[in-house]
Design a protein around this motif. Structure first.
Motif, PDB file in Angstrom:
ATOM      1  N   TYR A   9      40.927  41.757  37.363  1.00  0.00           N
ATOM      2  CA  TYR A   9      40.119  40.763  36.816  1.00  0.00           C
ATOM      3  C   TYR A   9      40.624  39.560  36.556  1.00  0.00           C
ATOM      4  N   SER A  12      40.975  37.748  40.045  1.00  0.00           N
ATOM      5  CA  SER A  12      39.962  37.293  40.608  1.00  0.00           C
ATOM      6  C   SER A  12      39.312  36.123  39.854  1.00  0.00           C
ATOM      7  N   LEU A  13      39.439  35.994  38.571  1.00  0.00           N
ATOM      8  CA  LEU A  13      39.021  34.967  37.811  1.00  0.00           C
ATOM      9  C   LEU A  13      39.821  33.586  38.289  1.00  0.00           C
ATOM     10  N   ASN A  16      38.603  32.145  41.082  1.00  0.00           N
ATOM     11  CA  ASN A  16      37.124  31.867  41.261  1.00  0.00           C
ATOM     12  C   ASN A  16      36.658  31.260  40.037  1.00  0.00           C
ATOM     13  N   ASN A  17      37.490  30.221  39.508  1.00  0.00           N
ATOM     14  CA  ASN A  17      37.579  29.827  38.231  1.00  0.00           C
ATOM     15  C   ASN A  17      36.490  28.729  37.996  1.00  0.00           C
ATOM     16  N   ASN A  18      34.963  29.388  38.048  1.00  0.00           N
ATOM     17  CA  ASN A  18      34.184  28.701  37.796  1.00  0.00           C
ATOM     18  C   ASN A  18      32.855  29.526  37.154  1.00  0.00           C
ATOM     19  N   GLU A  20      29.736  30.049  37.439  1.00  0.00           N
ATOM     20  CA  GLU A  20      28.774  30.823  38.198  1.00  0.00           C
ATOM     21  C   GLU A  20      29.495  32.582  38.330  1.00  0.00           C
ATOM     22  N   TRP A  21      30.515  32.373  38.845  1.00  0.00           N
ATOM     23  CA  TRP A  21      31.186  33.538  39.241  1.00  0.00           C
ATOM     24  C   TRP A  21      31.645  34.376  37.782  1.00  0.00           C
ATOM     25  N   TYR A  22      32.037  33.713  36.748  1.00  0.00           N
ATOM     26  CA  TYR A  22      32.339  34.342  35.584  1.00  0.00           C
ATOM     27  C   TYR A  22      31.095  35.021  34.830  1.00  0.00           C
ATOM     28  N   ALA A  24      28.365  35.853  36.576  1.00  0.00           N
ATOM     29  CA  ALA A  24      28.166  37.091  37.586  1.00  0.00           C
ATOM     30  C   ALA A  24      28.832  38.357  37.510  1.00  0.00           C
ATOM     31  N   HIS A  25      30.012  38.096  37.048  1.00  0.00           N
ATOM     32  CA  HIS A  25      30.863  39.225  36.755  1.00  0.00           C
ATOM     33  C   HIS A  25      31.169  39.656  35.279  1.00  0.00           C
TER      34      HIS A  25
END
Length: 227
Positions: A9, A12-13, A16-18, A20-22, A24-25
């Motif tokens: 996890y 992945s964070l 994708n350090n934003n 929107e991603w946070y 969405a997951h």
């Protein structure tokens, strides 16, 4: 213990350090965070067997948020992709000192202890006085074979021994310090094996305890600054 899930996890964070991603997951976050809290709760129980000052504690009260304060930082990424916890006699407060753990993929995980914060000038003075008055005890802790094998005392330091202290004091080098802490790096493959990681953390925190105890005796009566 599924610590690999935590690493996956956080990796992945970090990629994708934003926000929107946070958002969405969120489900993955909850699962990884639950695993981390389970690890911390077991750690509290194991540490409590040799240091009852940290009991009783709930893991969720000792962990730190992923959200970063970006107001004064050049790095504007909203999250710190790391799970962190401080298990101390007053919970997550930095004083009294306790046992610190950070899981951060890419070889950035570490086990820590001691006083990290050198912004508390009173705490720095109290520990300097304590080392100056109890130098032999301090040296005895640092020179036990198991401590020497695993740890080196770190911390921000002045160039000279501060005024008011004997320049020729046997512990003069340590009187220059403004913070006194330990960091033991842990590689991802160790973190990924939950049982091994837990056993290693307990082993190292046990070796660290006399160091923390010494600092906490020096910090007796310290008041956290009012916010």
């Amino acid at each position: 213990m599924h610590t690999q899930l935590i690493l996956n996890y956080l990796k992945s964070l970090s990629e994708n350090n934003n926000r929107e991603w946070y958002h969405a997951h969120k489900a993955e976050y909850k699962e990884a965070n639950a695993q981390f809290e389970a690890l911390v709760q077991e750690l509290i129980l194991q540490i409590g067997k040799f240091d009852s000052s940290i009991l009783p504690r709930e893991a969720k009260d000792l962990t730190f948020k992923l959200v970063r304060d970006t107001r004064f930082s050049h790095d504007k990424s909203p999250y710190n992709p790391a799970f962190r916890v401080h298990i101390g006699p007053e919970g997550k407060l930095p004083v009294p000192v306790g046992y610190y753990l950070m899981i951060k993929p890419g070889g950035h995980s570490f086990l820590g202890g001691g006083l990290f914060a050198d912004m508390f000038k009173d705490a720095t003075s109290m520990i300097r006085d304590h080392i100056a008055a109890n130098g032999e005890e301090w040296e005895g802790i640092l020179h036990t074979p198991e401590f020497q094998k695993e740890f080196t005392v770190q911390g921000a330091a002045l160039k000279k021994v501060p005024s008011g202290y004997d320049q020729g004091h046997p512990q003069a080098e340590f009187l220059k310090f403004k913070s006194w802490y330990l960091e033991y790096p842990v590689q991802d493959d160790t973190v990924a094996d939950g049982e091994l990681f837990l056993a290693e953390a307990v082993r190292l925190f046990r070796i660290m305890k006399p160091f923390n105890d010494f600092l906490n005796r020096g910090l007796d009566g310290f008041q956290m600054p009012a916010r």
